[in-house]
Design a protein around this motif. Sequence first.
Motif, PDB file in Angstrom:
ATOM      1  N   GLY A 128      37.279 -15.754 -10.882  1.00 16.95           N
ATOM      2  CA  GLY A 128      35.975 -15.435 -11.467  1.00 16.95           C
ATOM      3  C   GLY A 128      35.217 -16.689 -11.852  1.00 16.95           C
ATOM      4  O   GLY A 128      34.073 -16.884 -11.473  1.00 16.95           O
ATOM      5  N   LYS A 129      35.879 -17.574 -12.605  1.00 13.42           N
ATOM      6  CA  LYS A 129      35.170 -18.719 -13.170  1.00 13.42           C
ATOM      7  C   LYS A 129      34.755 -19.702 -12.077  1.00 13.42           C
ATOM      8  O   LYS A 129      33.658 -20.258 -12.127  1.00 13.42           O
ATOM      9  CB  LYS A 129      36.075 -19.397 -14.197  1.00 13.42           C
ATOM     10  CG  LYS A 129      35.353 -20.242 -15.203  1.00 13.42           C
ATOM     11  CD  LYS A 129      34.367 -19.456 -16.039  1.00 13.42           C
ATOM     12  CE  LYS A 129      34.995 -18.920 -17.301  1.00 13.42           C
ATOM     13  NZ  LYS A 129      34.170 -17.867 -17.896  1.00 13.42           N
ATOM     14  N   SER A 130      35.637 -19.913 -11.092  1.00 14.95           N
ATOM     15  CA  SER A 130      35.284 -20.839 -10.018  1.00 14.95           C
ATOM     16  C   SER A 130      34.626 -20.129  -8.847  1.00 14.95           C
ATOM     17  O   SER A 130      34.480 -20.702  -7.771  1.00 14.95           O
ATOM     18  CB  SER A 130      36.523 -21.587  -9.524  1.00 14.95           C
ATOM     19  OG  SER A 130      36.924 -22.510 -10.490  1.00 14.95           O
ATOM     20  N   ALA A 131      34.258 -18.887  -9.056  1.00 10.78           N
ATOM     21  CA  ALA A 131      33.438 -18.153  -8.092  1.00 10.78           C
ATOM     22  C   ALA A 131      34.038 -18.153  -6.699  1.00 10.78           C
ATOM     23  O   ALA A 131      33.377 -18.482  -5.731  1.00 10.78           O
ATOM     24  CB  ALA A 131      32.025 -18.721  -8.053  1.00 10.78           C
ATOM     25  N   ALA A 175      27.766 -26.498 -11.371  1.00 10.06           N
ATOM     26  CA  ALA A 175      28.134 -27.384 -10.285  1.00 10.06           C
ATOM     27  C   ALA A 175      29.218 -28.343 -10.724  1.00 10.06           C
ATOM     28  O   ALA A 175      30.253 -28.453 -10.078  1.00 10.06           O
ATOM     29  CB  ALA A 175      26.907 -28.170  -9.812  1.00 10.06           C
ATOM     30  N   ALA A 176      29.004 -29.020 -11.863  1.00  9.35           N
ATOM     31  CA  ALA A 176      29.906 -30.111 -12.189  1.00  9.35           C
ATOM     32  C   ALA A 176      31.108 -29.669 -13.015  1.00  9.35           C
ATOM     33  O   ALA A 176      32.242 -30.038 -12.712  1.00  9.35           O
ATOM     34  CB  ALA A 176      29.132 -31.194 -12.938  1.00  9.35           C
ATOM     35  N   THR A 177      30.889 -28.866 -14.055  1.00 11.35           N
ATOM     36  CA  THR A 177      31.997 -28.679 -14.994  1.00 11.35           C
ATOM     37  C   THR A 177      32.558 -27.265 -15.056  1.00 11.35           C
ATOM     38  O   THR A 177      33.711 -27.050 -14.720  1.00 11.35           O
ATOM     39  CB  THR A 177      31.555 -29.108 -16.401  1.00 11.35           C
ATOM     40  OG1 THR A 177      30.372 -28.411 -16.738  1.00 11.35           O
ATOM     41  CG2 THR A 177      31.302 -30.596 -16.449  1.00 11.35           C
ATOM     42  N   MET A 178      31.744 -26.278 -15.478  1.00 10.22           N
ATOM     43  CA  MET A 178      32.359 -24.994 -15.772  1.00 10.22           C
ATOM     44  C   MET A 178      33.039 -24.375 -14.563  1.00 10.22           C
ATOM     45  O   MET A 178      34.167 -23.899 -14.652  1.00 10.22           O
ATOM     46  CB  MET A 178      31.336 -23.996 -16.319  1.00 10.22           C
ATOM     47  CG  MET A 178      32.007 -22.698 -16.730  1.00 10.22           C
ATOM     48  SD  MET A 178      30.887 -21.384 -17.148  1.00 10.22           S
ATOM     49  CE  MET A 178      30.552 -20.697 -15.558  1.00 10.22           C
ATOM     50  N   VAL A 179      32.353 -24.375 -13.428  1.00  5.25           N
ATOM     51  CA  VAL A 179      32.961 -23.741 -12.264  1.00  5.25           C
ATOM     52  C   VAL A 179      34.201 -24.509 -11.826  1.00  5.25           C
ATOM     53  O   VAL A 179      35.070 -23.956 -11.154  1.00  5.25           O
ATOM     54  CB  VAL A 179      31.958 -23.635 -11.104  1.00  5.25           C
ATOM     55  CG1 VAL A 179      30.926 -22.587 -11.402  1.00  5.25           C
ATOM     56  CG2 VAL A 179      31.327 -24.961 -10.818  1.00  5.25           C
ATOM     57  N   GLN A 203      32.497 -26.257  -1.749  1.00 13.79           N
ATOM     58  CA  GLN A 203      33.347 -27.348  -2.233  1.00 13.79           C
ATOM     59  C   GLN A 203      34.422 -26.828  -3.182  1.00 13.79           C
ATOM     60  O   GLN A 203      35.554 -27.312  -3.183  1.00 13.79           O
ATOM     61  CB  GLN A 203      32.505 -28.408  -2.938  1.00 13.79           C
ATOM     62  CG  GLN A 203      31.431 -29.035  -2.063  1.00 13.79           C
ATOM     63  CD  GLN A 203      32.007 -29.657  -0.808  1.00 13.79           C
ATOM     64  OE1 GLN A 203      32.956 -30.432  -0.864  1.00 13.79           O
ATOM     65  NE2 GLN A 203      31.454 -29.306   0.331  1.00 13.79           N
ATOM     66  N   LEU A 204      34.061 -25.802  -3.990  1.00 10.91           N
ATOM     67  CA  LEU A 204      35.079 -25.203  -4.865  1.00 10.91           C
ATOM     68  C   LEU A 204      36.180 -24.577  -4.031  1.00 10.91           C
ATOM     69  O   LEU A 204      37.360 -24.647  -4.361  1.00 10.91           O
ATOM     70  CB  LEU A 204      34.446 -24.155  -5.778  1.00 10.91           C
ATOM     71  CG  LEU A 204      33.578 -24.696  -6.901  1.00 10.91           C
ATOM     72  CD1 LEU A 204      32.771 -23.579  -7.520  1.00 10.91           C
ATOM     73  CD2 LEU A 204      34.442 -25.364  -7.954  1.00 10.91           C
ATOM     74  N   GLY A 205      35.773 -23.960  -2.921  1.00  7.56           N
ATOM     75  CA  GLY A 205      36.758 -23.415  -1.999  1.00  7.56           C
ATOM     76  C   GLY A 205      37.705 -24.505  -1.522  1.00  7.56           C
ATOM     77  O   GLY A 205      38.926 -24.309  -1.457  1.00  7.56           O
ATOM     78  N   TYR A 206      37.131 -25.641  -1.223  1.00 11.39           N
ATOM     79  CA  TYR A 206      37.956 -26.796  -0.839  1.00 11.39           C
ATOM     80  C   TYR A 206      39.016 -27.103  -1.894  1.00 11.39           C
ATOM     81  O   TYR A 206      40.196 -27.281  -1.600  1.00 11.39           O
ATOM     82  CB  TYR A 206      37.075 -28.038  -0.711  1.00 11.39           C
ATOM     83  CG  TYR A 206      36.779 -28.448   0.706  1.00 11.39           C
ATOM     84  CD1 TYR A 206      37.814 -28.834   1.556  1.00 11.39           C
ATOM     85  CD2 TYR A 206      35.480 -28.487   1.187  1.00 11.39           C
ATOM     86  CE1 TYR A 206      37.537 -29.228   2.841  1.00 11.39           C
ATOM     87  CE2 TYR A 206      35.194 -28.864   2.472  1.00 11.39           C
ATOM     88  CZ  TYR A 206      36.220 -29.237   3.305  1.00 11.39           C
ATOM     89  OH  TYR A 206      35.957 -29.605   4.567  1.00 11.39           O
TER      90      TYR A 206
END
Lengths: 166, 100, 620
Positions: C225-228, C252-256, C310-313
């Motif tokens: 959830g948090k990192s979508a 973009a930078a921190t919470m996700v 990039q989060l997926g990465y």
Amino acid sequence: MDIFFYLFAALTLICGLLVVANPFSRNPVTSAMFLVLTILSMAGLFVLLNAFFLAAVQVIVYAGAVIVLYLFVIMLLDLGADERRRLNKAMVGLSFLGVGLLAFVLVSSIGQSEAVGALSSPRLQGTTEKLGKALFSDYVLPFEVVSVVLLVAMVGIILLSKRDLK
Amino acid sequence: MIGLEDYLTVSAILFSIGVVGVVMRRNLFIILMSLELILNAANLAMVAFSRFSNNIDGQMMVFFIITVAAAEVAVGLALLVALYRRRQTAYTEDLTNMKL
Amino acid sequence: MTGILPWVILFVPLLAALSITLLTLRHRALSAGLSIGAICVSFVGSLLIWISFDGGSVQYSTPWLSVGGLHVDLGLLLDSLSVTMLLVVTGVGALIHIYSYGYMAEDPGMPRYFAGLSFFTFSMLGVVLSNNFVQLFIFWELVGVSSYLLIGFWYDRPTAADAGKKAFLTNRLGDFGFLLGIILVWTTIGSLNFGEIEATMRANPEIFGSLASIAGLLVFCGALGKSAQFPLHVWLPDAMEGPTPVSALIHAATMVAAGIYMLSRVFFLFNETALLVIAWIGGVTALLAAVIAIQQDDIKRILAYSTLSQLGYMVMAVGVMDPTAGMYHLTTHASFKALLFLGAGAVIHAMHHEQNIWKMGGLRRAMPVTYWMFLIATLAICGVPPFSGFFSKESILAAALEHNAILFGVGAGVAALTAFYMFRLVYAVFIGPPKSNAAEYAHEVPGVMKWPQVLLGVPSLLAGFWGIEHFIGQSFASASAHHAAAWHWQILSPFSHAPLAAFFGLGLIGFGIAAAYAFYGNAVRDPLPDEMGRLSTAIRERLYLDEAYTAMIRYSHEVLALIADWIDRWVISGMLVRGSQWGTDLAGRLLRMAQTGNVQTYALFLVVAVVVVLWFVLKR
């Protein structure tokens, strides 16, 4: 002596039955007359039980006073014979069933009365003297109360019988 | 020898006859007479018990019962007369005011 | 001194948020100053901690809650992971705070904005510093709350309010699983402290038995959830309704990135199966988001999908058992993605809140500083050496190649797509011909917005040489030898230890840039819809995922409603209400037959009752 018991018992039961259901007459007067017979044979049973005073009271009060009262009222109101109406069969069946059960419970429990401790040779004599002594010693309070009951009944009857009572 | 049981049996049968009358006859006068039968059955049992247990109390009770029965009959008949005057009937089927 | 410093870092932003909310809501400059001052204090504190940090793991904790077998500490944990995150959150955060002062200069709600920002900083630092699951979860939720407040900052816009709600609800879905996971861990291990859980897991790796995968995946739900991550990724693009600096800092930078941080923090919980699922979810998210990003026209949405990708990465990196690479990419990504968003914010500011890239163009000459910084960040996100993104991305690809060739292919393909859509953006916004009046008359942004970009450009450019990977690697016993290379050797390390991954990746990136140039070098409008037809429409519509969710929710609601209606109609209304009414009615009818009004009937009942009583008295 036993023959008298059977005689009076049979008379009592037969006359009692004829009070309730007389196949020959549906007139209340007939019922009242058979009630007199029942009460008289009851008095005979009382005598057999040595309750002489009560037998006398039975004859005087019941047969003499009460039944005469009945006859007076029936004749006063000029009631004829009962109309023949159709009986509610379900009701009749239920009644017989209920009363049959009642008779069965009563009669079948008679054999169990050892607890009463019936004496094999009863000696009690219900004479006037004995009852009179008891009545005015141990039973004096109930005696007075009963007199009040009779007074109240008398007042009530007078009140009820007034024609303009509304 | 006639014992207590015989008297009690007569009493029980008479009582049942009285109940049959109360439950099945429609004429209020006969019902009242049937009540007398029931009271008499009770009286018989009382006297028999009194006699066979050698105790006068039973007979005293019968004395009072007879007194009260006399009062009851008087009041009952007075009530019947009053009822008959108003409704001109002595049959129970005609007196169903208690039903809503 | 060092014992109190982490607490100061954590609570100064909260103090700022409280004092702004309670005292200075009417003073714009004072509120901004308080908030910026607070995060600068935190940043300096973080720097001090970093300087005195010796690579170990330190905890400062005090008992907070003790109920039965549940013991929760209020504790701070300092190791290389949390120190890195401290620097990222406070460093990037401080620059974005300063930038916000320029960006929000004309907004009447500025004090409220800064209160929210400081509150977010506090929550985020709490997540970073937590040494146990419960504290982490509490701050996790606080982060969600502040995100909600800031997404819906312009609450008078219905879209912003809806986006806030969507973000919050979607996060709740994931957090529910996370909470279940925490409960499972607690009931199994009996402790919530990360250190103790890790020690137990090391002593007895089979402690979860058959639940091992479930426990890992439930905890992963929080990151989902948090990192979508797919399938809960839908909230992040909508979250762009918030102010752009908020998007830069939080989305973009921190919470996700908190999801990635959490996964790395509890990396010991995951077994092979869980890691495989995590890796695939990361890969699918990366690919899906990259594909969708190709056909978006809103500058912030493009960046949002690139963030997803990039989060997926990073999630994939954790999944292929190299959390160090994931955290490394998180760090570099935080700087260059924040820079990209700040650049986008500058562009939007200059374009008077126009966000469609096909109404921009030619901004290279009007806004040179923004252009160059944006270009640096773009090259970094594409993974062009020697920019920072190259090193972190290559280390993920190398780890993927080591474990799962298919995922490596996905990763490399995503790298090419990334290069393509990022240069599409650059060409359309900065290089191509101007496509509107606003674009022709745009001006460079003021210094307060310019200099944070320049400062962020430094790590975007140089972070690859700072040995971040080695520093993070200290937290993982499994850190392999290649992470420990000397800093000056690191520029070549991707080529030396995984040459195939590096060259393959570079080739695809080059291909992506070339394709972007071919399509968009001088384009006035997007040529792809004509070339690709309905596929383009589908991508433009985000592959209809939002519609599918809406439909799913609608149909499941309808089915539920039908069932509820049936139950209401037949069970509650039919059986219970009408049944009892019918039963009462029947009983009433039966009893009514007994009431004849005839005395003799009642006498008969009396006789029956007497029989029953006599029976009980005489016969039993």
